[in-house]
Design an enzyme around this catalytic site. Sequence first.
Site, PDB file in Angstrom:
ATOM      1  N   ARG A 134      -6.446 -14.775 -13.461  1.00  0.00           N
ATOM      2  CA  ARG A 134      -7.717 -14.418 -14.099  1.00  0.00           C
ATOM      3  C   ARG A 134      -8.120 -15.428 -15.176  1.00  0.00           C
ATOM      4  NH1 ARG A 134      -7.429  -7.771 -14.552  1.00  0.00           N
ATOM      5  NH2 ARG A 134      -7.991  -7.395 -12.373  1.00  0.00           N
ATOM      6  N   LYS A 178      -3.627   6.279  -1.122  1.00  0.00           N
ATOM      7  CA  LYS A 178      -4.335   7.531  -0.863  1.00  0.00           C
ATOM      8  C   LYS A 178      -5.713   7.324  -0.241  1.00  0.00           C
ATOM      9  CE  LYS A 178      -2.236  10.232  -4.594  1.00  0.00           C
ATOM     10  NZ  LYS A 178      -2.525  11.041  -5.806  1.00  0.00           N
ATOM     11  N   GLY A 191      -6.553  -6.659  -6.655  1.00  0.00           N
ATOM     12  CA  GLY A 191      -5.480  -5.680  -6.791  1.00  0.00           C
ATOM     13  C   GLY A 191      -4.204  -6.060  -6.074  1.00  0.00           C
ATOM     14  N   GLY A 222     -10.462  -2.521  -9.209  1.00  0.00           N
ATOM     15  CA  GLY A 222     -11.402  -1.406  -9.132  1.00  0.00           C
ATOM     16  C   GLY A 222     -12.826  -1.874  -8.907  1.00  0.00           C
TER      17      GLY A 222
END
Length: 398
Positions: A40, A201, A355, A378
């Site tokens: 980053r 999930k 991620g 996200g």
Amino acid sequence: MNYDKKTIRDIDVAGKKILLRCDFNVPHDKATGVIHDDTRIVSTLPTIRYLLDHGAAVILLSHMGRPHGQWKKELSLFSARDHLEKLLGIPVPMTQDVLGPDTKEKCAALQPGQVVLVENLRFRIEEEKNDPDFARELASLADIFVFDAFGAAHRAHASTEGVSHYLPSVAGLLVEKELNFMGKALEDPKRPLVAILGGAKVSDKIGVINSLLQKADTIIIGGGMSYTFQVALGNQIGTSLLDADHVDYAREMIAKAKELGVNLLLPQDNIATKEFSADAEPVLVTPATFPADRMGMDLGPKTIESYSQAIQGAGTVIWNGPMGVFEFPAFAKGTNAVAAAMAQQTDAITIVGGGDSASAVEKSGQSAKFTHISTGGGASLEFLEGLVLPGIACLADK
């Protein structure tokens, strides 16, 4: 949301003070400060260098972790500052406070070609609350706001959205790159478009699956979320991860894919173990032969072959979420196979949505062969879902 935003190339920055929102929230050793992954920081260097080379004075803003308004030494930006100094090759002074006397003094004294880093903004609770007074005070430090923290674009905080109400606001080069690749892949993809979704999930990807069913030609499902889809089909999954509240949703998505003519691929076999452990004994299972006392840990060889073939014919591939417990080397084969299959598609647009997927690609050593690896976790998910990202929506349109 309009993705065609003004950037630093569209404005004159000479002699101006720039409030540059970066994302220096990098994984680091909290005791020693050693940075484990500087992606980053490296990703925003082109923007910093462009501004400095064009005669701007640059005030760097970032957060680190979640201190919730408390001053925490282990979440100071000192380690990021030290690393940035090495990369830039110039001094990077850092403030001792957040919008206190030291910040104001250092920013007021800043000259063109110089840079200063403000301490972790989240040491002030007003940052996450997007407090207008705090945002106005931040904005008063500079002439122009530049947003280059794509990983924080989905947050409406004072330094991502609030300051845009008080300053002309444009995108940095990293955000421009993210919008160009991610936006084009969704709005005008080179066909066929293959979307690969993994992770734990179904609930984490509800909006993404729904959105991609309208755009993709093929959707590949892997990782922990795939077992919920297997249950929706009436298959056995042993003690594998199950998002029980979303079995009906998975069933609806399977039906919707069929109705829309989208090729929805699910695992034909898996590697399963009795316990969640790096050295647990692996057994090859299928949905029809899944033992009651085993949990799925990775894709099986048939599935790897099937998924690799689907990727081979793609024009555009978007990947978000690992295919198994890739943190354990013994169960990283599926994830590594997807990375390898994408890396081999030199004529395709290959995008990794941040991620864990980005970490997996870095671990595989194939990152240089991908078209784009997003810096947003996200934010990438919400982008794929088609949601408005506050940090992007507030920037001036071209």
